[in-house]
Design a protein around this motif. Sequence first.
Motif, mmCIF file in Angstrom:
data_model
loop_
_atom_site.group_PDB
_atom_site.id
_atom_site.type_symbol
_atom_site.label_atom_id
_atom_site.label_comp_id
_atom_site.label_asym_id
_atom_site.label_seq_id
_atom_site.Cartn_x
_atom_site.Cartn_y
_atom_site.Cartn_z
ATOM 1 N N ILE A 131 54.630 50.942 48.398
ATOM 2 C CA ILE A 131 53.232 50.916 47.946
ATOM 3 C C ILE A 131 53.152 49.975 46.746
ATOM 4 O O ILE A 131 53.789 50.218 45.722
ATOM 5 C CB ILE A 131 52.737 52.320 47.530
ATOM 6 C CG1 ILE A 131 52.985 53.344 48.639
ATOM 7 C CG2 ILE A 131 51.257 52.272 47.168
ATOM 8 C CD1 ILE A 131 52.734 54.791 48.194
ATOM 9 N N VAL A 132 52.410 48.901 46.885
ATOM 10 C CA VAL A 132 52.228 47.954 45.794
ATOM 11 C C VAL A 132 50.735 47.651 45.675
ATOM 12 O O VAL A 132 49.912 48.189 46.425
ATOM 13 C CB VAL A 132 53.026 46.654 46.029
ATOM 14 C CG1 VAL A 132 54.522 46.943 46.084
ATOM 15 C CG2 VAL A 132 52.575 45.953 47.308
ATOM 16 N N VAL A 133 50.387 46.790 44.713
ATOM 17 C CA VAL A 133 49.000 46.348 44.578
ATOM 18 C C VAL A 133 48.943 44.836 44.673
ATOM 19 O O VAL A 133 49.975 44.153 44.649
ATOM 20 C CB VAL A 133 48.378 46.820 43.239
ATOM 21 C CG1 VAL A 133 48.445 48.334 43.114
ATOM 22 C CG2 VAL A 133 49.030 46.133 42.051
ATOM 23 N N ASP A 134 47.741 44.316 44.775
ATOM 24 C CA ASP A 134 47.538 42.867 44.852
ATOM 25 C C ASP A 134 47.642 42.283 43.445
ATOM 26 O O ASP A 134 46.631 42.010 42.787
ATOM 27 C CB ASP A 134 46.171 42.575 45.477
ATOM 28 C CG ASP A 134 45.918 41.079 45.643
ATOM 29 O OD1 ASP A 134 46.856 40.286 45.402
ATOM 30 O OD2 ASP A 134 44.776 40.715 45.999
ATOM 31 N N ASN A 135 48.871 42.090 42.986
ATOM 32 C CA ASN A 135 49.098 41.571 41.638
ATOM 33 C C ASN A 135 48.572 40.150 41.479
ATOM 34 O O ASN A 135 47.983 39.809 40.440
ATOM 35 C CB ASN A 135 50.599 41.587 41.322
ATOM 36 C CG ASN A 135 51.152 42.979 41.202
ATOM 37 O OD1 ASN A 135 50.862 43.686 40.260
ATOM 38 N ND2 ASN A 135 51.953 43.389 42.174
ATOM 39 N N VAL A 136 48.787 39.321 42.497
ATOM 40 C CA VAL A 136 48.323 37.940 42.430
ATOM 41 C C VAL A 136 46.796 37.905 42.338
ATOM 42 O O VAL A 136 46.222 37.223 41.475
ATOM 43 C CB VAL A 136 48.802 37.140 43.660
ATOM 44 C CG1 VAL A 136 48.185 35.748 43.666
ATOM 45 C CG2 VAL A 136 50.324 37.046 43.673
ATOM 46 N N GLY A 137 46.141 38.654 43.199
ATOM 47 C CA GLY A 137 44.680 38.684 43.195
ATOM 48 C C GLY A 137 44.113 39.248 41.901
ATOM 49 O O GLY A 137 43.098 38.763 41.391
ATOM 50 N N GLY A 138 44.777 40.268 41.349
ATOM 51 C CA GLY A 138 44.310 40.852 40.094
ATOM 52 C C GLY A 138 44.401 39.876 38.946
ATOM 53 O O GLY A 138 43.482 39.759 38.118
ATOM 54 N N ALA A 139 45.525 39.143 38.873
ATOM 55 C CA ALA A 139 45.697 38.151 37.813
ATOM 56 C C ALA A 139 44.694 37.014 37.964
ATOM 57 O O ALA A 139 44.118 36.534 36.968
ATOM 58 C CB ALA A 139 47.125 37.604 37.842
ATOM 59 N N ARG A 140 44.449 36.600 39.194
ATOM 60 C CA ARG A 140 43.471 35.529 39.414
ATOM 61 C C ARG A 140 42.076 35.964 38.993
ATOM 62 O O ARG A 140 41.320 35.172 38.397
ATOM 63 C CB ARG A 140 43.477 35.106 40.886
ATOM 64 C CG ARG A 140 44.762 34.438 41.341
ATOM 65 C CD ARG A 140 44.646 33.832 42.724
ATOM 66 N NE ARG A 140 43.749 32.676 42.705
ATOM 67 C CZ ARG A 140 43.679 31.778 43.685
ATOM 68 N NH1 ARG A 140 44.472 31.888 44.744
ATOM 69 N NH2 ARG A 140 42.843 30.764 43.618
ATOM 70 N N ALA A 141 41.725 37.200 39.272
ATOM 71 C CA ALA A 141 40.396 37.689 38.886
ATOM 72 C C ALA A 141 40.228 37.673 37.371
ATOM 73 O O ALA A 141 39.150 37.338 36.855
ATOM 74 C CB ALA A 141 40.193 39.107 39.429
ATOM 75 N N ALA A 142 41.290 38.028 36.650
ATOM 76 C CA ALA A 142 41.227 38.024 35.185
ATOM 77 C C ALA A 142 41.025 36.613 34.651
ATOM 78 O O ALA A 142 40.160 36.365 33.787
ATOM 79 C CB ALA A 142 42.504 38.634 34.612
ATOM 80 N N VAL A 143 41.808 35.676 35.154
ATOM 81 C CA VAL A 143 41.699 34.283 34.685
ATOM 82 C C VAL A 143 40.367 33.680 35.114
ATOM 83 O O VAL A 143 39.722 32.954 34.338
ATOM 84 C CB VAL A 143 42.884 33.449 35.200
ATOM 85 C CG1 VAL A 143 42.712 31.981 34.812
ATOM 86 C CG2 VAL A 143 44.190 33.992 34.639
ATOM 87 N N ASP A 144 39.921 33.973 36.332
ATOM 88 C CA ASP A 144 38.616 33.482 36.790
ATOM 89 C C ASP A 144 37.506 33.929 35.842
ATOM 90 O O ASP A 144 36.589 33.149 35.523
ATOM 91 C CB ASP A 144 38.310 33.996 38.202
ATOM 92 C CG ASP A 144 39.136 33.326 39.285
ATOM 93 O OD1 ASP A 144 39.753 32.279 39.003
ATOM 94 O OD2 ASP A 144 39.174 33.862 40.409
ATOM 95 N N TYR A 145 37.582 35.175 35.399
ATOM 96 C CA TYR A 145 36.548 35.715 34.501
ATOM 97 C C TYR A 145 36.579 35.015 33.149
ATOM 98 O O TYR A 145 35.529 34.705 32.570
ATOM 99 C CB TYR A 145 36.747 37.222 34.338
ATOM 100 C CG TYR A 145 35.670 37.886 33.504
ATOM 101 C CD1 TYR A 145 34.359 37.971 33.975
ATOM 102 C CD2 TYR A 145 35.964 38.415 32.252
ATOM 103 C CE1 TYR A 145 33.364 38.571 33.217
ATOM 104 C CE2 TYR A 145 34.979 39.015 31.485
ATOM 105 C CZ TYR A 145 33.679 39.090 31.975
ATOM 106 O OH TYR A 145 32.695 39.678 31.217
ATOM 107 N N LEU A 146 37.771 34.740 32.659
ATOM 108 C CA LEU A 146 37.894 34.027 31.382
ATOM 109 C C LEU A 146 37.354 32.605 31.500
ATOM 110 O O LEU A 146 36.641 32.119 30.612
ATOM 111 C CB LEU A 146 39.355 34.019 30.927
ATOM 112 C CG LEU A 146 39.918 35.366 30.473
ATOM 113 C CD1 LEU A 146 41.438 35.289 30.299
ATOM 114 C CD2 LEU A 146 39.254 35.822 29.168
#
Length: 330
Positions: free
Chosen positions: A151-166
């Motif tokens: 069981i993992v999470v979408d780490n790549v997608g989560g990091a991209r969402a953070a940078v996209d917001y910045l």
Amino acid sequence: MAVAASVSRATAARALSHHGYVGDETATRVQEAADRLGYRANRVAQALRSGQLPIAGFIPGDIQNPFFAGIAHDLEVELRKHGHNLLIASSGDNAAQERELLESLRALGLCGFVLTPASAASSQHIAKLARDGVPCVLIDRVAKGARCDSIVVDNVGGARAAVDYLVANGHRRIGFLRDDSQIFTAQERLAGYLRALTGHGIVPEKQLIARSRSVVEHAIAATTRLFRRRNKPTALFTVDSLMTQGALLGLRAMGLQVPHDVSLIGFDDFSLATFTDPQITVVAQPTAEIGALAARLLIERLAGDMADPQHIRFPTQLIVRGSVSCPPAR
């Protein structure tokens, strides 16, 4: 006690263990005798006779990390519903220590494991665990070649969402505070950060990436080094909640205000994130779902489920609070 209940030792054993037929009247008499004598069944001895303790092991990287502490709580709650207890032992993200823990706990007769692989070097001993038929569920990270549920999470997608917001808020110089290890999550979050920058036409700069152990004190020092540079970032993205706490303390010690001077986003939500002023914007993982699901998968394997391993990847969620604003004018 068998004498006190006027039954044979075999009958007393069946009555107390609820295995085998014993008449209602006899069972009541045995239980009353046990209560009078203060008898308590030795579950360890019973388990050793059957070859397995009703105890599962949880081996996280660091139980002090709020993410793993939350997982441990949910694992324990769910396992207890099925008559199992939980034993916790941290690996310190050290593959050799992880291997020693697994060997020691297996020798004690634990029924199965939930664990977060310490590194790529963990794959060999975790794969052997699976080959030996020991139920094992991996969370947060994966182990190559190991036939285990994960069981993992979408780490790549989560990091991209953070940078996209910045970037959407006008930031171009975005720092990244990362773990200095080679663990799966750190690598994926770094990849997401780099992909987001290049996707916006921003050339990644090595000097904007700071390394630290996932410890508050180390994160304070790494943040201080990063923001003492002449051309410092206008925003910072941190790889986990301990890093976020360290970054916040480091920035405050330098007299930098969030978000007036520096915008901040952290991967992983944590309780203090809503008690700070401002509250911290985070990339949140579905912690409660991960822990409960890991426990259920383990229980299914203990019950004899022989289906192919399940590999589950949860999405993350960007929770916008008050720690991001437009970069200060220079």
